[in-house]
Design an enzyme around this catalytic site. Structure first.
Site, short mmCIF file in Angstrom:
data_model
loop_
_atom_site.label_atom_id
_atom_site.label_comp_id
_atom_site.label_asym_id
_atom_site.label_seq_id
_atom_site.Cartn_x
_atom_site.Cartn_y
_atom_site.Cartn_z
N HIS A 358 0.69 -1.25 0.01
CA HIS A 358 0.24 -0.47 0.31
C HIS A 358 0.80 1.01 0.02
O HIS A 358 0.70 2.35 0.16
CB HIS A 358 -0.78 -0.01 1.07
N LYS A 549 -7.54 14.51 4.34
CA LYS A 549 -7.24 12.46 4.39
C LYS A 549 -6.05 12.67 5.35
O LYS A 549 -6.20 13.80 6.60
CB LYS A 549 -6.39 12.28 2.95
N ARG A 550 -5.48 11.37 5.98
CA ARG A 550 -4.64 12.19 6.93
C ARG A 550 -3.32 13.17 7.02
O ARG A 550 -3.20 13.46 5.45
CB ARG A 550 -2.98 11.02 7.21
N LYS A 555 1.26 14.00 0.75
CA LYS A 555 -0.01 14.53 0.80
C LYS A 555 -0.46 16.02 0.25
O LYS A 555 -1.15 16.66 -0.20
CB LYS A 555 -1.31 14.25 1.54
N THR A 657 -8.19 6.69 -2.15
CA THR A 657 -9.69 6.51 -2.08
C THR A 657 -10.63 7.58 -1.63
O THR A 657 -12.04 6.84 -1.94
CB THR A 657 -10.23 4.88 -1.12
N LYS A 661 -15.04 8.31 -3.82
CA LYS A 661 -16.20 9.28 -2.68
C LYS A 661 -16.23 10.14 -2.72
O LYS A 661 -17.18 10.40 -3.05
CB LYS A 661 -15.62 8.69 -1.35
C1 26W Z 1 4.15 0.51 10.07
C2 26W Z 1 3.51 1.79 9.68
C3 26W Z 1 2.78 2.10 8.21
C4 26W Z 1 1.67 1.67 8.37
C5 26W Z 1 0.03 1.58 7.58
C6 26W Z 1 3.08 2.16 7.26
C7 26W Z 1 2.21 2.09 6.26
C8 26W Z 1 0.79 1.75 6.39
C9 26W Z 1 -0.46 1.70 5.47
C10 26W Z 1 0.54 1.18 4.14
C11 26W Z 1 -0.32 3.77 5.45
C12 26W Z 1 -1.71 3.32 4.75
O1 26W Z 1 -3.04 3.14 4.78
N1 26W Z 1 -1.81 3.27 2.75
C13 26W Z 1 -2.90 4.00 1.85
O2 26W Z 1 -3.15 2.78 1.30
C14 26W Z 1 -4.72 3.27 0.66
C15 26W Z 1 -5.29 1.84 0.18
O3 26W Z 1 -4.31 1.09 -0.49
C16 26W Z 1 -4.43 4.35 -0.86
O4 26W Z 1 -5.63 3.96 -1.39
C17 26W Z 1 -3.54 5.08 -0.14
O5 26W Z 1 -2.97 5.77 -0.86
C18 26W Z 1 -1.66 4.95 0.57
O6 26W Z 1 -1.40 5.37 0.90
#
Ligand code: 26W
Length: 814
Positions: A358, A549-550, A555, A657, A661
């Site tokens: 992701h 978003k975060r 971003k 995503t 929406k």
């Molecule tokens: C371990 C720390 C950590 C935790 C979570 C690193 C990274 C993440 C996720 C991968 C972050 C995340 O939510 N990524 C998002 O995933 C969405 C679903 O696929 C995408 O639409 C977003 O672009 C992406 O930033």
């Protein structure tokens, strides 16, 4: 046996009223005449729960009898949001429940609002998992989601003096009607100790044990009686731990030991950008993976004589690398506990697992120090070493003598402190690896996974994300849903491609009028929510410009702020020009330790305070930050947006995503050529989206040629004025230096995400947005075209692709 309520049953609303009254008396324990909205929320939830429970039992029985092939979706995060409205929607009881509640002088909306969000996730990855569960149930895919029953979910965000404050989220404090505790489903999970090799057989002498107890949440399918299961694990100290200490009278020690075990499922790590790297996080990952693997193995052995055919009956999906230890765990279970030969087990493993990446951000890729892994999971480390050895032997045949190639591929990063690379373990242990948009999947094989792709080109594929139209259109936007129903019929809920038919209506004056009336009502609703949560009045007649978003540098919320300040200065310089009134709306959480992200939140508030209170500006420009962004807040924001900001540096946003929406709810996108924006453009047409800025190859080229942000600063007077105002304290007069460091990340810190390079193009494109908004009919036609083009972004489509191409399952086979 409770009454089975179906939308077609006679006197349905009378029946529901009776059922609500029964639950008020018997389950909630209150006098119906005194029921509060919270009591009613519980009672209606129990009515729905009972109906779903029947469906759950039937689905499970059918799948067990058929020995169905199932998909097991392993995810550290599930951002479910609220359940009641979605459950009623699935049962087609929303109308009847609303009517039933009139007897209690309540609206369904007001009652449903009492439910706390299940916020067991950070952002996109967690919400995607929740949309996928909805689609798996709806398309009829036998499936289990597995995760952790965090006692505390994503922190609640409050804003004090413009700064983010974090508060715990005790979402289970008052219990939840939506979980089914499975008292008889519990597995031991072991940690620590050492490994002995007795006659060549490894024996893990673990040092600690915790029990994983199952709590199920029912996931209802829509337009079907099928339901799916989200099984969440709670960590409980094994009984004998307390007993020993209790028997010796040492209660304090008993309590602290209990805590040490039970803290594993205590709290979600609120970080989606950099791994925590903490022992507790590793224990969380192993804890839920081990329990889930034991559960799926036990289920398999109930239905089949041995594990030999496991891969034919289970597909295990890794939602990012967080559950990657599952590869080593399944090997351990097959080889150590079921005496399967290594090679045979490894084949099963590879055929069973698949993995979604992701993020491309290198700092977000998980690695664990070898020393820590040795300490927490000594046997798994041995297994990982063996997997690595065999993998590197194979890799060496591809490029004999190329040691740098092998070092890059190795599951162990040998530079500095040795670390296990969880993405590498996931790739080697899976038969398919996918990215989440076309661009992202392409970049994966060109950049971070290129060495793996050179060995296994066919292992890598794309699965473009999607969102569930049930929550993000039917539930969140009843106004637009009603219009769609009367225009197209109700079939779009299960077949979102039917939205295509709207294209023919885009210039139809009557349809436009209805469409704009819906948008206007949604904006009024959003303006009310803004007033409630911020105290700021905004005009529903202004253009609602939304970035939710975060908060993360990539971003580029800061680029949006630069545009706001640019506009502010331009209005002051030219107050009588024909300005299109705008309300810029932000929402999102910053990781608690992410200093720059928090500074951006503060800047948004400081700029807002100045702009919103400047009498020369009036309604021409407003800037608001809605606190505590989450699923429920998003459900109010998405339908009321005119403009969707998707402005990440090209090549950094895996998919997005929220972009889907917003467009699905009729917002036009202003965005970069990044993630799923590219596919949105392809589906809505170039003329119906505002794309600006550098494209991915241009970003790469600019960085390579030596990017100098200072040049843009010196050569762009408007940009210089904006940065000088922010850095000089114009928006923070009480502390003029507050944003010096933030501006310095741009001017002197290399401007890693190229805000200055994209600034001019962004501001010019925002002017085009204004031009279009001045022509309501033209704007409306494009908004309708956006909705019409969004069919492909249903998560039903995504799940069908996963089922066919990765999990090898036929939806609706049962
Ligand atoms: C371990 C720390 C950590 C935790 C979570 C690193 C990274 C993440 C996720 C991968 C972050 C995340 O939510 N990524 C998002 O995933 C969405 C679903 O696929 C995408 O639409 C977003 O672009 C992406 O930033």
């Amino acid at each position: 046996m409770p009454l089975r309520l179906t939308p077609s049953s006679a006197n349905i609303s009378t029946n529901i009223q009776a059922a609500i009254t029964q639950h008020l008396l018997n389950t909630v324990g209150v006098n119906p005449a005194d029921a509060t909205p919270n009591d009613l929320m519980l009672a209606v939830s129990h009515v729905a729960r009972q109906q779903l429970s029947q469906r759950w039992v039937e689905t499970q029985t059918r799948e067990a009898a058929a020995k169905a092939r199932r998909v097991v979706y392993l995810s550290m995060e599930f951002l479910m949001g609220r359940t009641l409205s979605n459950a009623l929607g699935a049962l087609e009881l929303r109308g009847a429940a609303a009517e039933g509640l009139t007897q209690f002088a309540q609206t369904l909306e007001n009652v449903a609002d009492r439910e706390p969000d299940a916020a067991l996730g950070n952002g996109g990855l967690g919400r995607l998992a929740a949309c996928f569960l909805d689609s798996m149930a709806t398309v009829g895919l036998p499936s289990f989601g597995y995760g952790i029953r965090y006692e505390y979910g994503m922190f609640a965000q409050d804003i004090q003096n413009g700064a983010q404050m974090e508060y715990p989220d005790p979402w289970l404090e008052n219990g939840t009607p939506w979980e089914f505790p499975r008292a008889d489903i519990s597995y031991p999970v072991h940690f620590g100790g050492w490994v002995e090799h007795v006659n060549g057989s490894p024996i893990w002498r673990h040092a600690g044990e915790v029990a994983a107890k199952a709590y199920d949440m029912v996931v209802p399918g829509h337009g079907t009686e099928k339901v799916s299961t989200l099984r969440l694990w709670k960590a409980v100290a094994p009984a004998h731990i307390d007993l020993n200490a209790f028997n010796t009278g040492d209660y304090a020690r008993a309590a602290s030991l209990k805590n040490e075990y039970e803290n594993i499922s205590w709290v979600l790590y609120p970080n989606d950008s950099t791994p925590a790297g903490r022992e507790l996080r590793l224990k969380q990952e192993y804890f839920f993976v081990s329990a889930s693997v034991q559960d799926l193995v036990a289920r398999h052995l109930r239905e089949h004589p041995s594990l030999d055919n496991l891969a034919e009956h289970v597909a295990i999906h890794l939602n990012d690398t967080h559950p990657a230890i599952g590869v080593a765990e399944l090997m351990r279970v097959l080889c150590d506990e079921h005496a399967m030969p290594w090679d045979k087990a490894w084949k099963i493993c590879g055929n069973t697992f698949s993995y979604t990446n992701h993020t491309l951000m290198p700092e977000a890729l998980e690695t664990w120090p070898v020393g820590l892994m040795q300490h927490v999971l000594p046997r798994h480390l041995e297994i990982i070493f063996r997997i690595n050895k065999e993998f590197l032997d194979l890799a060496a045949t591809h490029r004999p003598g190329d040691n740098a190639f092998l070092a890059r591929l190795s599951l162990i990063d040998e530079q500095g402190e040795r670390r296990v690379r969880m993405a590498h373990l996931s790739i080697v242990g899976s038969h398919k690896v996918n990215g989440v948009s076309a661009l992202h999947s392409e970049l994966l094989v060109q950049t971070i996974f290129s060495d793996f792709a050179s060995i296994w080109p066919d292992r890598f594929t794309n699965m473009t994300n999607g969102v569930t139209p049930r929550r993000w259109l039917a539930q969140a936007n009843p106004g637009l849903s009603g219009l769609l129903d009367s225009t197209l019929g109700s079939g779009w809920r299960l077949d979102l491609d039917q939205l295509q038919k709207l294209k023919a209506k885009k210039d139809d004056a009557a349809f436009q009028k209805s469409f704009m009336a819906v948008k206007r009502a949604n904006k009024v609703r959003l303006a009310e929510a803004i007033a409630r949560s911020t105290g700021i009045q905004v005009s529903p007649d202004s253009l609602f410009d939304v970035q939710v978003k975060r908060i993360h540098e990539y971003k580029r919320q800061l680029l949006n702020v630069l545009h706001v300040v640019t506009r502010y200065q331009a209005i002051l310089a030219n107050p009588h020009a024909d300005w299109v009134p705008r309300t810029v709306i932000f929402a999102g959480k910053a990781a608690s330790s992410y200093v720059t992200a928090k500074s951006i939140i503060r800047l948004i508030h400081d700029v807002g305070t100045v702009v919103n209170n400047d009498p020369r500006i009036g309604d021409k420009l407003k800037l608001v930050f809605m606190p505590n962004y989450g699923v429920s807040v998003a459900e109010t924001i998405m339908p009321g947006a005119d403009l969707s900001e998707q402005i990440s540096t090209a090549g950094t946003e895996a998919s997005g995503t929220g972009n889907m929406k917003l467009a699905l709810n009729g917002a036009l996108t202003i965005g970069t050529d990044d993630g799923a924006n590219i596919e949105i453009r392809q589906n809505v047409g170039d003329d119906n989206i505002f794309i600006f800025g550098l494209k991915t190859p241009e970003v790469q080229a600019l960085k390579q040629s030596g990017y100098q942000p200072m040049r843009y600063y010196e050569n762009t007077p408007a940009l210089k004025a904006v940065l000088d105002a922010i850095a000089g304290g114009q928006f923070s007069p009480d502390e003029p230096g507050r944003y010096r460091a933030l501006v310095d990340t741009l001017l002197w810190g290399g401007d890693h995400y190229l805000l200055l390079a994209d600034y001019a193009s962004y501001v010019a494109t925002q002017a085009q947005v204004d031009d279009l908004y001045r022509q309501p009919a033209a704007w409306c036609a494009k908004a309708i075209t956006n909705v019409a083009g969004m069919g492909v972004f249903s998560s039903d489509r995504t799940i069908r692709e996963y089922a066919q191409q990765i999990w090898h399952m036929a939806p609706d086979a049962l």
